[in-house]
Motif scaffolding. Structure first.
Motif, PDB file in Angstrom:
ATOM      1  N   PRO A 128       0.801  -1.232   0.000  1.00 51.88           N
ATOM      2  CA  PRO A 128       0.000   0.000   0.000  1.00 51.88           C
ATOM      3  C   PRO A 128       0.832   1.280   0.000  1.00 51.88           C
ATOM      4  CG  PRO A 128      -0.758  -1.487   1.722  1.00 51.88           C
ATOM      5  CD  PRO A 128       0.456  -2.100   1.116  1.00 51.88           C
ATOM      6  N   ASP A 129       2.053   1.231   0.512  1.00 47.50           N
ATOM      7  CA  ASP A 129       2.912   2.417   0.522  1.00 47.50           C
ATOM      8  C   ASP A 129       3.305   2.863  -0.883  1.00 47.50           C
ATOM      9  OD1 ASP A 129       2.781   2.363   3.269  1.00 47.50           O
ATOM     10  OD2 ASP A 129       4.767   1.464   3.534  1.00 47.50           O
ATOM     11  N   ALA A 130       3.159   1.978  -1.862  1.00 49.19           N
ATOM     12  CA  ALA A 130       3.554   2.298  -3.233  1.00 49.19           C
ATOM     13  C   ALA A 130       2.448   3.011  -4.021  1.00 49.19           C
ATOM     14  CB  ALA A 130       3.957   1.020  -3.972  1.00 49.19           C
ATOM     15  N   ILE A 131       1.272   3.145  -3.443  1.00 46.23           N
ATOM     16  CA  ILE A 131       0.131   3.714  -4.170  1.00 46.23           C
ATOM     17  C   ILE A 131       0.403   5.134  -4.649  1.00 46.23           C
ATOM     18  CG2 ILE A 131      -2.256   4.547  -3.863  1.00 46.23           C
ATOM     19  CD1 ILE A 131      -2.161   1.665  -4.498  1.00 46.23           C
ATOM     20  N   TYR A 132       0.980   5.968  -3.798  1.00 50.40           N
ATOM     21  CA  TYR A 132       1.235   7.365  -4.175  1.00 50.40           C
ATOM     22  C   TYR A 132       2.110   7.435  -5.429  1.00 50.40           C
ATOM     23  CZ  TYR A 132       2.918  12.166  -3.920  1.00 50.40           C
ATOM     24  OH  TYR A 132       3.248  13.458  -4.233  1.00 50.40           O
ATOM     25  N   GLU A 133       3.185   6.665  -5.444  1.00 51.80           N
ATOM     26  CA  GLU A 133       4.084   6.654  -6.604  1.00 51.80           C
ATOM     27  C   GLU A 133       3.390   6.054  -7.830  1.00 51.80           C
ATOM     28  OE1 GLU A 133       7.193   7.976  -6.714  1.00 51.80           O
ATOM     29  OE2 GLU A 133       6.882   8.684  -4.664  1.00 51.80           O
ATOM     30  N   ILE A 134       2.608   5.015  -7.616  1.00 53.33           N
ATOM     31  CA  ILE A 134       1.896   4.374  -8.725  1.00 53.33           C
ATOM     32  C   ILE A 134       0.921   5.350  -9.362  1.00 53.33           C
ATOM     33  CG2 ILE A 134       0.156   2.616  -9.276  1.00 53.33           C
ATOM     34  CD1 ILE A 134       1.619   0.790  -7.280  1.00 53.33           C
ATOM     35  N   GLU A 135       0.213   6.110  -8.533  1.00 46.75           N
ATOM     36  CA  GLU A 135      -0.732   7.083  -9.075  1.00 46.75           C
ATOM     37  C   GLU A 135      -0.012   8.140  -9.904  1.00 46.75           C
ATOM     38  OE1 GLU A 135      -2.935   8.431  -5.661  1.00 46.75           O
ATOM     39  OE2 GLU A 135      -4.435   6.845  -5.916  1.00 46.75           O
ATOM     40  N   LYS A 136       1.175   8.567  -9.464  1.00 50.67           N
ATOM     41  CA  LYS A 136       1.953   9.521 -10.251  1.00 50.67           C
ATOM     42  C   LYS A 136       2.350   8.903 -11.590  1.00 50.67           C
ATOM     43  CE  LYS A 136       5.284  10.903  -7.456  1.00 50.67           C
ATOM     44  NZ  LYS A 136       6.339  11.680  -6.768  1.00 50.67           N
ATOM     45  N   MET A 137       2.784   7.642 -11.551  1.00 51.67           N
ATOM     46  CA  MET A 137       3.194   6.966 -12.784  1.00 51.67           C
ATOM     47  C   MET A 137       2.019   6.813 -13.752  1.00 51.67           C
ATOM     48  SD  MET A 137       5.673   4.000 -11.347  1.00 51.67           S
ATOM     49  CE  MET A 137       6.705   4.332  -9.939  1.00 51.67           C
ATOM     50  N   ILE A 138       0.866   6.469 -13.225  1.00 51.60           N
ATOM     51  CA  ILE A 138      -0.313   6.290 -14.072  1.00 51.60           C
ATOM     52  C   ILE A 138      -0.724   7.627 -14.692  1.00 51.60           C
ATOM     53  CG2 ILE A 138      -2.780   5.738 -14.044  1.00 51.60           C
ATOM     54  CD1 ILE A 138      -2.093   3.522 -12.006  1.00 51.60           C
ATOM     55  N   ARG A 139      -0.693   8.707 -13.905  1.00 51.68           N
ATOM     56  CA  ARG A 139      -1.030  10.029 -14.456  1.00 51.68           C
ATOM     57  C   ARG A 139      -0.050  10.429 -15.548  1.00 51.68           C
ATOM     58  NH1 ARG A 139      -1.879  11.374  -9.116  1.00 51.68           N
ATOM     59  NH2 ARG A 139       0.055  12.556  -9.016  1.00 51.68           N
ATOM     60  N   ILE A 140       1.236  10.201 -15.316  1.00 50.44           N
ATOM     61  CA  ILE A 140       2.240  10.524 -16.335  1.00 50.44           C
ATOM     62  C   ILE A 140       1.972   9.716 -17.595  1.00 50.44           C
ATOM     63  CG2 ILE A 140       4.690  10.264 -16.913  1.00 50.44           C
ATOM     64  CD1 ILE A 140       5.306  10.964 -13.973  1.00 50.44           C
ATOM     65  N   HIS A 141       1.649   8.452 -17.423  1.00 49.06           N
ATOM     66  CA  HIS A 141       1.400   7.568 -18.560  1.00 49.06           C
ATOM     67  C   HIS A 141       0.129   7.960 -19.319  1.00 49.06           C
ATOM     68  CE1 HIS A 141       1.261   3.933 -20.943  1.00 49.06           C
ATOM     69  NE2 HIS A 141       0.072   3.629 -20.447  1.00 49.06           N
ATOM     70  N   GLN A 142      -0.954   8.193 -18.598  1.00 45.30           N
ATOM     71  CA  GLN A 142      -2.238   8.442 -19.255  1.00 45.30           C
ATOM     72  C   GLN A 142      -2.388   9.882 -19.736  1.00 45.30           C
ATOM     73  OE1 GLN A 142      -5.064   7.054 -16.315  1.00 45.30           O
ATOM     74  NE2 GLN A 142      -5.048   4.986 -17.151  1.00 45.30           N
ATOM     75  N   GLU A 143      -2.046  10.845 -18.893  1.00 42.58           N
ATOM     76  CA  GLU A 143      -2.287  12.243 -19.244  1.00 42.58           C
ATOM     77  C   GLU A 143      -1.232  12.814 -20.184  1.00 42.58           C
ATOM     78  OE1 GLU A 143      -2.823  14.397 -15.596  1.00 42.58           O
ATOM     79  OE2 GLU A 143      -4.460  13.066 -14.948  1.00 42.58           O
ATOM     80  N   LEU A 144      -0.001  12.358 -20.041  1.00 42.79           N
ATOM     81  CA  LEU A 144       1.077  12.876 -20.880  1.00 42.79           C
ATOM     82  C   LEU A 144       1.473  11.914 -21.984  1.00 42.79           C
ATOM     83  CD1 LEU A 144       3.325  14.449 -18.090  1.00 42.79           C
ATOM     84  CD2 LEU A 144       1.600  15.581 -19.516  1.00 42.79           C
ATOM     85  N   ASP A 145       0.860  10.734 -21.978  1.00 41.93           N
ATOM     86  CA  ASP A 145       1.122   9.703 -22.986  1.00 41.93           C
ATOM     87  C   ASP A 145       2.610   9.350 -23.052  1.00 41.93           C
ATOM     88  OD1 ASP A 145       0.196   7.861 -24.830  1.00 41.93           O
ATOM     89  OD2 ASP A 145       0.599   9.180 -26.532  1.00 41.93           O
ATOM     90  N   ILE A 146       3.192   9.110 -21.883  1.00 37.79           N
ATOM     91  CA  ILE A 146       4.609   8.756 -21.780  1.00 37.79           C
ATOM     92  C   ILE A 146       4.714   7.261 -21.493  1.00 37.79           C
ATOM     93  CG2 ILE A 146       6.713   9.101 -20.424  1.00 37.79           C
ATOM     94  CD1 ILE A 146       5.881  11.992 -20.075  1.00 37.79           C
ATOM     95  N   ASN A 147       5.599   6.595 -22.211  1.00 34.99           N
ATOM     96  CA  ASN A 147       5.774   5.149 -22.016  1.00 34.99           C
ATOM     97  C   ASN A 147       6.570   4.860 -20.752  1.00 34.99           C
ATOM     98  OD1 ASN A 147       8.406   5.733 -22.695  1.00 34.99           O
ATOM     99  ND2 ASN A 147       8.310   4.778 -24.715  1.00 34.99           N
ATOM    100  N   THR A 148       6.732   3.583 -20.433  1.00 36.22           N
ATOM    101  CA  THR A 148       7.387   3.213 -19.177  1.00 36.22           C
ATOM    102  C   THR A 148       8.860   3.635 -19.148  1.00 36.22           C
ATOM    103  OG1 THR A 148       7.720   0.979 -20.047  1.00 36.22           O
ATOM    104  CG2 THR A 148       5.852   1.323 -18.575  1.00 36.22           C
ATOM    105  N   GLU A 149       9.534   3.639 -20.294  1.00 36.92           N
ATOM    106  CA  GLU A 149      10.917   4.094 -20.332  1.00 36.92           C
ATOM    107  C   GLU A 149      10.985   5.576 -19.987  1.00 36.92           C
ATOM    108  OE1 GLU A 149       9.527   2.316 -22.785  1.00 36.92           O
ATOM    109  OE2 GLU A 149      10.644   0.433 -22.730  1.00 36.92           O
ATOM    110  N   GLY A 150      10.030   6.342 -20.499  1.00 41.48           N
ATOM    111  CA  GLY A 150       9.958   7.767 -20.180  1.00 41.48           C
ATOM    112  C   GLY A 150       9.645   7.998 -18.712  1.00 41.48           C
ATOM    113  N   ILE A 151       8.775   7.168 -18.147  1.00 37.75           N
ATOM    114  CA  ILE A 151       8.443   7.268 -16.728  1.00 37.75           C
ATOM    115  C   ILE A 151       9.697   7.031 -15.887  1.00 37.75           C
ATOM    116  CG2 ILE A 151       7.142   6.193 -14.841  1.00 37.75           C
ATOM    117  CD1 ILE A 151       4.890   5.691 -16.881  1.00 37.75           C
TER     118      ILE A 151
END
Length: 97
Positions: free
Chosen positions: A45-68
């Motif tokens: 559960p401690d990873a949720i904050y970081e995961i949410e940031k990664m998902i927003r970067i991926h979905q809203e900015l259309d950045i792939n995992t390498e970019g993340i």
């Protein structure tokens, strides 16, 4: 750690509308730690904050995992530099007094 405190990845996939492969890619890049228990993947559960940031970067900015990975490395460097700057300012105040 007991299994009740962990979050199953399939539930996160449904909640955030992302595919399981997204989390697998994050895990392969070292950005996320996945625990597998009885063929089900979980995250802490401690990873949720970081995961949410990664998902927003991926979905809203259309950045792939390498970019993340690049973005998170840069954010970590910025954080370290900010901490160093605060430390330096504090030491400078000692000499100014």
């Amino acid at each position: 750690m007991n299994i009740e405190s962990l979050i199953p990845l399939p539930a996160l996939c449904i909640h955030y509308k992302v595919e399981l492969s997204f989390f697998d890619n994050l895990n392969e890049m070292g950005l996320l730690e996945i625990k597998t228990i009885e063929e089900t993947q979980y995250i802490h559960p401690d990873a949720i904050y970081e995961i949410e940031k990664m998902i927003r970067i991926h979905q809203e900015l259309d950045i792939n995992t390498e970019g993340i990975d690049v973005v998170f490395n840069l954010l970590q460097k910025i954080d370290a530099l900010q901490n160093e700057l605060v430390s330096t300012k504090n030491r400078l105040r000692l000499y100014e007094s």
